[in-house]
Design an enzyme around this catalytic site. Structure first.
Site, PDB file in Angstrom:
ATOM      1  N   HIS A 140      62.731 -30.749 100.157  1.00  0.00           N
ATOM      2  CA  HIS A 140      63.879 -30.559  99.165  1.00  0.00           C
ATOM      3  C   HIS A 140      64.609 -29.877 100.469  1.00  0.00           C
ATOM      4  O   HIS A 140      65.029 -29.102 101.125  1.00  0.00           O
ATOM      5  CB  HIS A 140      63.865 -29.657  97.576  1.00  0.00           C
ATOM      6  CG  HIS A 140      65.400 -29.701  97.004  1.00  0.00           C
ATOM      7  ND1 HIS A 140      66.080 -30.351  96.234  1.00  0.00           N
ATOM      8  CD2 HIS A 140      66.507 -29.414  97.416  1.00  0.00           C
ATOM      9  CE1 HIS A 140      66.814 -30.200  95.982  1.00  0.00           C
ATOM     10  NE2 HIS A 140      67.586 -29.515  96.796  1.00  0.00           N
ATOM     11  N   ARG A 141      65.832 -30.650 100.603  1.00  0.00           N
ATOM     12  CA  ARG A 141      67.177 -30.853 102.042  1.00  0.00           C
ATOM     13  C   ARG A 141      66.806 -29.009 101.810  1.00  0.00           C
ATOM     14  O   ARG A 141      67.375 -28.684 101.153  1.00  0.00           O
ATOM     15  CB  ARG A 141      68.267 -30.936 101.968  1.00  0.00           C
ATOM     16  CG  ARG A 141      69.259 -31.475 102.723  1.00  0.00           C
ATOM     17  CD  ARG A 141      68.955 -31.196 104.502  1.00  0.00           C
ATOM     18  NE  ARG A 141      68.319 -32.352 104.175  1.00  0.00           N
ATOM     19  CZ  ARG A 141      69.216 -33.983 104.644  1.00  0.00           C
ATOM     20  NH1 ARG A 141      70.294 -33.455 104.728  1.00  0.00           N
ATOM     21  NH2 ARG A 141      68.953 -35.294 104.897  1.00  0.00           N
ATOM     22  N   HIS A 142      66.643 -28.044 102.586  1.00  0.00           N
ATOM     23  CA  HIS A 142      67.646 -26.781 102.537  1.00  0.00           C
ATOM     24  C   HIS A 142      67.831 -26.278 104.476  1.00  0.00           C
ATOM     25  O   HIS A 142      66.540 -26.244 105.210  1.00  0.00           O
ATOM     26  CB  HIS A 142      66.695 -25.692 101.600  1.00  0.00           C
ATOM     27  CG  HIS A 142      64.805 -25.595 102.361  1.00  0.00           C
ATOM     28  ND1 HIS A 142      64.258 -27.036 102.356  1.00  0.00           N
ATOM     29  CD2 HIS A 142      64.459 -24.826 103.573  1.00  0.00           C
ATOM     30  CE1 HIS A 142      62.757 -26.885 103.410  1.00  0.00           C
ATOM     31  NE2 HIS A 142      63.241 -25.705 103.751  1.00  0.00           N
ATOM     32  N   PHE A 143      67.917 -25.091 104.491  1.00  0.00           N
ATOM     33  CA  PHE A 143      68.831 -24.453 105.840  1.00  0.00           C
ATOM     34  C   PHE A 143      67.903 -23.611 105.725  1.00  0.00           C
ATOM     35  O   PHE A 143      68.556 -23.092 104.165  1.00  0.00           O
ATOM     36  CB  PHE A 143      69.599 -25.059 106.291  1.00  0.00           C
ATOM     37  CG  PHE A 143      69.696 -26.825 106.421  1.00  0.00           C
ATOM     38  CD1 PHE A 143      69.759 -27.103 107.451  1.00  0.00           C
ATOM     39  CD2 PHE A 143      70.811 -27.318 105.181  1.00  0.00           C
ATOM     40  CE1 PHE A 143      70.163 -28.243 107.780  1.00  0.00           C
ATOM     41  CE2 PHE A 143      71.476 -29.168 105.918  1.00  0.00           C
ATOM     42  CZ  PHE A 143      70.825 -28.792 106.582  1.00  0.00           C
TER      43      PHE A 143
END
Length: 278
Positions: A140-143
Protein backbone atom coordinates in the site's frame (compact mmCIF):
# COMPACT_ATOMS: atom_id res chain seq x y z
CA UNK A 1 11.94 28.22 10.79
CA UNK A 2 9.50 25.30 10.61
CA UNK A 3 6.60 25.28 13.06
CA UNK A 4 6.98 21.49 13.68
CA UNK A 5 3.42 21.12 14.92
CA UNK A 6 3.32 17.67 13.30
CA UNK A 7 6.49 16.64 15.12
CA UNK A 8 5.15 17.83 18.49
CA UNK A 9 1.95 15.90 17.88
CA UNK A 10 3.95 12.83 16.79
CA UNK A 11 5.87 12.77 20.07
CA UNK A 12 2.68 13.14 22.11
CA UNK A 13 0.97 10.40 20.10
CA UNK A 14 4.06 8.18 20.46
CA UNK A 15 3.99 8.41 24.25
CA UNK A 16 0.33 7.38 24.37
CA UNK A 17 0.83 4.65 21.76
CA UNK A 18 3.78 3.14 23.65
CA UNK A 19 1.75 3.10 26.87
CA UNK A 20 -0.99 1.05 25.20
CA UNK A 21 1.49 -1.11 23.18
CA UNK A 22 0.27 0.24 19.85
CA UNK A 23 3.89 1.29 19.22
CA UNK A 24 6.68 -1.14 20.11
CA UNK A 25 10.11 0.54 19.82
CA UNK A 26 12.97 -1.68 18.67
CA UNK A 27 16.02 -1.30 20.92
CA UNK A 28 19.32 -1.35 19.06
CA UNK A 29 23.00 -0.83 19.78
CA UNK A 30 25.54 0.83 17.53
CA UNK A 31 28.33 -1.38 16.20
CA UNK A 32 31.90 -0.25 16.78
CA UNK A 33 33.40 2.08 14.22
CA UNK A 34 35.03 0.45 11.18
CA UNK A 35 37.49 2.32 8.98
CA UNK A 36 35.76 1.24 5.76
CA UNK A 37 32.39 2.29 7.21
CA UNK A 38 33.12 5.88 8.24
CA UNK A 39 30.01 7.20 6.49
CA UNK A 40 27.74 4.34 7.51
CA UNK A 41 25.98 3.52 10.77
CA UNK A 42 25.59 -0.17 11.61
CA UNK A 43 23.15 -1.19 14.33
CA UNK A 44 21.94 -4.49 15.74
CA UNK A 45 18.72 -5.32 17.56
CA UNK A 46 19.35 -5.83 21.28
CA UNK A 47 17.00 -8.78 21.22
CA UNK A 48 15.38 -10.85 18.50
CA UNK A 49 12.06 -9.68 17.12
CA UNK A 50 9.31 -11.30 19.27
CA UNK A 51 7.85 -14.29 17.41
CA UNK A 52 4.34 -13.51 18.65
CA UNK A 53 4.50 -10.22 16.73
CA UNK A 54 5.27 -11.89 13.41
CA UNK A 55 2.23 -12.57 11.21
CA UNK A 56 2.45 -15.76 9.18
CA UNK A 57 0.52 -16.41 6.00
CA UNK A 58 -1.41 -13.77 4.02
CA UNK A 59 -1.32 -10.38 5.73
CA UNK A 60 -4.15 -7.89 6.02
CA UNK A 61 -3.48 -4.37 4.79
CA UNK A 62 -2.48 -2.44 7.97
CA UNK A 63 -3.43 0.87 6.36
CA UNK A 64 -7.07 0.08 5.45
CA UNK A 65 -8.13 0.83 8.05
CA UNK A 66 -5.07 2.15 9.87
CA UNK A 67 -4.77 1.82 13.64
CA UNK A 68 -6.29 5.04 14.97
CA UNK A 69 -3.96 4.88 17.97
CA UNK A 70 -1.09 5.53 15.53
CA UNK A 71 -2.73 8.48 13.78
CA UNK A 72 -0.90 11.79 14.08
CA UNK A 73 -3.08 13.87 11.79
CA UNK A 74 -4.78 14.07 8.41
CA UNK A 75 -2.79 15.79 5.67
CA UNK A 76 -5.76 16.27 3.34
CA UNK A 77 -8.71 14.16 2.19
CA UNK A 78 -6.40 11.61 0.60
CA UNK A 79 -3.38 11.24 2.93
CA UNK A 80 -2.74 10.76 6.64
CA UNK A 81 0.36 10.83 8.84
CA UNK A 82 0.68 7.85 11.21
CA UNK A 83 3.43 6.39 13.37
CA UNK A 84 5.62 3.44 12.43
CA UNK A 85 4.50 0.63 14.74
CA UNK A 86 8.04 -0.77 15.20
CA UNK A 87 10.37 2.26 15.14
CA UNK A 88 14.11 2.29 15.69
CA UNK A 89 13.82 6.09 16.03
CA UNK A 90 10.95 7.44 18.13
CA UNK A 91 8.51 9.43 16.03
CA UNK A 92 9.27 7.60 12.78
CA UNK A 93 6.44 8.86 10.54
CA UNK A 94 4.54 7.24 7.68
CA UNK A 95 2.63 9.27 5.12
CA UNK A 96 -0.04 6.88 3.80
CA UNK A 97 -2.73 7.17 1.16
CA UNK A 98 -6.20 6.90 2.68
CA UNK A 99 -7.41 4.72 -0.18
CA UNK A 100 -5.71 1.91 -2.04
CA UNK A 101 -2.80 3.02 -4.20
CA UNK A 102 -0.18 0.41 -5.07
CA UNK A 103 3.34 1.05 -3.85
CA UNK A 104 4.80 -0.20 -7.13
CA UNK A 105 2.88 2.10 -9.51
CA UNK A 106 4.02 5.53 -10.69
CA UNK A 107 4.05 8.35 -8.17
CA UNK A 108 1.79 11.33 -8.90
CA UNK A 109 1.74 15.05 -8.25
CA UNK A 110 -0.76 14.29 -5.45
CA UNK A 111 1.91 12.26 -3.65
CA UNK A 112 4.43 15.08 -3.84
CA UNK A 113 1.87 17.68 -2.78
CA UNK A 114 1.19 15.63 0.37
CA UNK A 115 4.94 15.29 1.01
CA UNK A 116 5.37 19.05 0.55
CA UNK A 117 2.55 19.87 2.96
CA UNK A 118 4.15 17.76 5.70
CA UNK A 119 7.71 18.84 4.94
CA UNK A 120 6.86 22.53 5.10
CA UNK A 121 5.91 21.93 8.75
CA UNK A 122 8.27 19.11 9.80
CA UNK A 123 11.28 18.08 7.73
CA UNK A 124 14.08 15.53 7.73
CA UNK A 125 14.99 12.48 5.66
CA UNK A 126 12.20 11.25 3.39
CA UNK A 127 12.48 7.82 1.83
CA UNK A 128 10.39 5.58 -0.41
CA UNK A 129 10.76 1.91 -1.36
CA UNK A 130 8.90 1.16 -4.58
CA UNK A 131 8.32 -2.57 -4.09
CA UNK A 132 9.40 -5.64 -2.16
CA UNK A 133 12.58 -5.89 -4.25
CA UNK A 134 13.41 -2.32 -3.19
CA UNK A 135 12.81 -3.12 0.48
CA UNK A 136 9.11 -2.22 0.88
CA UNK A 137 7.32 -4.11 3.64
CA UNK A 138 3.81 -3.15 2.48
CA UNK A 139 2.23 -2.97 -1.00
CA UNK A 140 0.00 0.00 0.00
CA UNK A 141 1.32 3.47 -0.94
CA UNK A 142 3.37 4.98 1.88
CA UNK A 143 6.33 7.33 2.30
CA UNK A 144 8.51 7.51 5.40
CA UNK A 145 10.00 10.46 7.26
CA UNK A 146 12.76 10.51 9.87
CA UNK A 147 12.60 13.98 11.37
CA UNK A 148 15.83 15.96 11.69
CA UNK A 149 16.43 19.34 13.32
CA UNK A 150 18.22 22.18 11.56
CA UNK A 151 21.73 21.35 12.83
CA UNK A 152 21.43 17.55 12.84
CA UNK A 153 23.12 15.35 10.23
CA UNK A 154 20.43 14.27 7.76
CA UNK A 155 21.99 10.85 7.22
CA UNK A 156 25.49 9.30 7.31
CA UNK A 157 25.91 9.53 3.51
CA UNK A 158 24.54 13.04 3.09
CA UNK A 159 27.91 14.49 2.04
CA UNK A 160 28.49 11.50 -0.27
CA UNK A 161 25.29 12.38 -2.13
CA UNK A 162 26.25 16.07 -2.17
CA UNK A 163 29.57 15.10 -3.80
CA UNK A 164 27.67 13.05 -6.38
CA UNK A 165 25.34 16.00 -7.01
CA UNK A 166 28.24 18.40 -7.44
CA UNK A 167 30.20 15.91 -9.57
CA UNK A 168 33.19 16.58 -7.32
CA UNK A 169 36.64 16.05 -8.78
CA UNK A 170 38.02 12.66 -7.90
CA UNK A 171 34.63 11.33 -6.76
CA UNK A 172 34.45 7.64 -7.45
CA UNK A 173 32.09 4.87 -6.44
CA UNK A 174 31.09 1.39 -7.53
CA UNK A 175 27.38 2.20 -7.19
CA UNK A 176 27.01 5.68 -8.66
CA UNK A 177 25.90 4.31 -12.05
CA UNK A 178 22.59 3.19 -10.49
CA UNK A 179 21.89 6.58 -8.89
CA UNK A 180 20.33 9.74 -10.28
CA UNK A 181 20.29 12.92 -8.20
CA UNK A 182 18.73 16.33 -8.79
CA UNK A 183 19.04 19.57 -6.76
CA UNK A 184 16.04 21.06 -5.03
CA UNK A 185 15.24 24.68 -5.75
CA UNK A 186 17.11 26.94 -3.34
CA UNK A 187 14.30 28.12 -1.13
CA UNK A 188 13.03 27.31 2.33
CA UNK A 189 9.84 25.45 1.42
CA UNK A 190 9.73 22.24 -0.56
CA UNK A 191 7.98 22.59 -3.93
CA UNK A 192 5.78 19.69 -5.07
CA UNK A 193 5.97 20.48 -8.79
CA UNK A 194 9.74 20.84 -8.61
CA UNK A 195 10.03 17.41 -6.97
CA UNK A 196 7.59 15.80 -9.39
CA UNK A 197 9.45 17.19 -12.39
CA UNK A 198 12.74 15.93 -10.95
CA UNK A 199 11.14 12.52 -10.39
CA UNK A 200 9.97 12.33 -14.01
CA UNK A 201 13.39 13.43 -15.24
CA UNK A 202 15.15 10.74 -13.18
CA UNK A 203 12.68 8.10 -14.42
CA UNK A 204 13.78 8.90 -17.98
CA UNK A 205 17.47 9.13 -17.08
CA UNK A 206 17.47 5.74 -15.36
CA UNK A 207 15.39 4.07 -18.10
CA UNK A 208 12.52 3.02 -15.82
CA UNK A 209 9.88 3.32 -18.52
CA UNK A 210 7.33 5.83 -19.79
CA UNK A 211 5.20 7.32 -17.04
CA UNK A 212 2.40 8.04 -19.52
CA UNK A 213 2.33 4.66 -21.30
CA UNK A 214 3.67 1.97 -18.97
CA UNK A 215 1.46 0.65 -16.15
CA UNK A 216 4.30 0.78 -13.64
CA UNK A 217 8.09 1.29 -13.47
CA UNK A 218 10.12 -1.38 -15.25
CA UNK A 219 12.53 -1.77 -12.31
CA UNK A 220 12.36 -1.44 -8.51
CA UNK A 221 13.81 1.76 -7.06
CA UNK A 222 14.27 3.85 -3.93
CA UNK A 223 13.83 7.57 -3.40
CA UNK A 224 15.64 9.75 -0.88
CA UNK A 225 14.59 13.38 -0.37
CA UNK A 226 16.46 15.98 1.70
CA UNK A 227 16.49 19.76 1.96
CA UNK A 228 19.03 20.02 -0.90
CA UNK A 229 18.35 17.13 -3.26
CA UNK A 230 16.17 14.26 -4.40
CA UNK A 231 17.79 11.00 -5.46
CA UNK A 232 16.54 7.86 -7.20
CA UNK A 233 18.36 4.53 -6.83
CA UNK A 234 17.62 1.65 -9.19
CA UNK A 235 17.45 -1.79 -7.55
CA UNK A 236 17.45 -5.46 -8.50
CA UNK A 237 16.77 -7.20 -5.17
CA UNK A 238 16.19 -6.42 -1.50
CA UNK A 239 18.81 -8.59 0.24
CA UNK A 240 22.50 -9.38 0.03
CA UNK A 241 24.91 -11.15 2.40
CA UNK A 242 22.31 -11.41 5.15
CA UNK A 243 21.37 -7.70 5.10
CA UNK A 244 17.92 -6.42 4.16
CA UNK A 245 18.50 -3.21 2.20
CA UNK A 246 15.90 -0.52 1.61
CA UNK A 247 16.42 3.18 0.85
CA UNK A 248 18.02 3.69 4.28
CA UNK A 249 20.89 1.39 3.32
CA UNK A 250 21.90 3.83 0.59
CA UNK A 251 21.47 6.71 3.06
CA UNK A 252 24.06 4.94 5.25
CA UNK A 253 21.93 3.04 7.78
CA UNK A 254 22.44 -0.73 8.12
CA UNK A 255 20.48 -2.91 10.54
CA UNK A 256 22.27 -6.20 11.12
CA UNK A 257 20.89 -9.55 12.25
CA UNK A 258 22.47 -12.88 13.18
CA UNK A 259 22.37 -13.77 9.47
CA UNK A 260 24.36 -10.69 8.42
CA UNK A 261 27.85 -11.28 7.03
CA UNK A 262 29.75 -8.85 9.22
CA UNK A 263 33.11 -10.27 8.16
CA UNK A 264 32.45 -9.29 4.56
CA UNK A 265 31.25 -5.84 5.58
CA UNK A 266 34.43 -5.26 7.61
CA UNK A 267 36.74 -6.60 4.89
CA UNK A 268 35.20 -4.95 1.82
CA UNK A 269 32.98 -2.14 3.24
CA UNK A 270 29.23 -1.49 2.96
CA UNK A 271 29.36 -0.38 -0.68
CA UNK A 272 30.26 -3.95 -1.63
CA UNK A 273 26.91 -5.04 -0.19
CA UNK A 274 25.00 -2.19 -1.84
CA UNK A 275 26.63 -3.12 -5.15
CA UNK A 276 25.01 -6.55 -4.92
CA UNK A 277 21.44 -5.19 -4.69
CA UNK A 278 21.60 -2.84 -7.71
Amino acid sequence: MKSELIWSKALETSRKAIDCAAVIPLETYKYKSIKKCFDFELRFLKRTFPKNLIDYGPKANPFIPWDRRLEVQAVNDNYTIILNKYPVQLGHLLLISNYWKPQNSWLSIDDFEAIAKVDNDTTGLWFFNSSKDAGASQPHRHFQLLRRDKYENICPRYEWFCSLLNNSEGFNSDIKQCISIKPRKSKLDIDAHDLFNSYKSMIIEMDLGNINNDDKPLKPYNLLITEKWISLIVRSKDRAHGFGINALGFAGYFLGTRRSDIDMLIKFGPESILKDVI
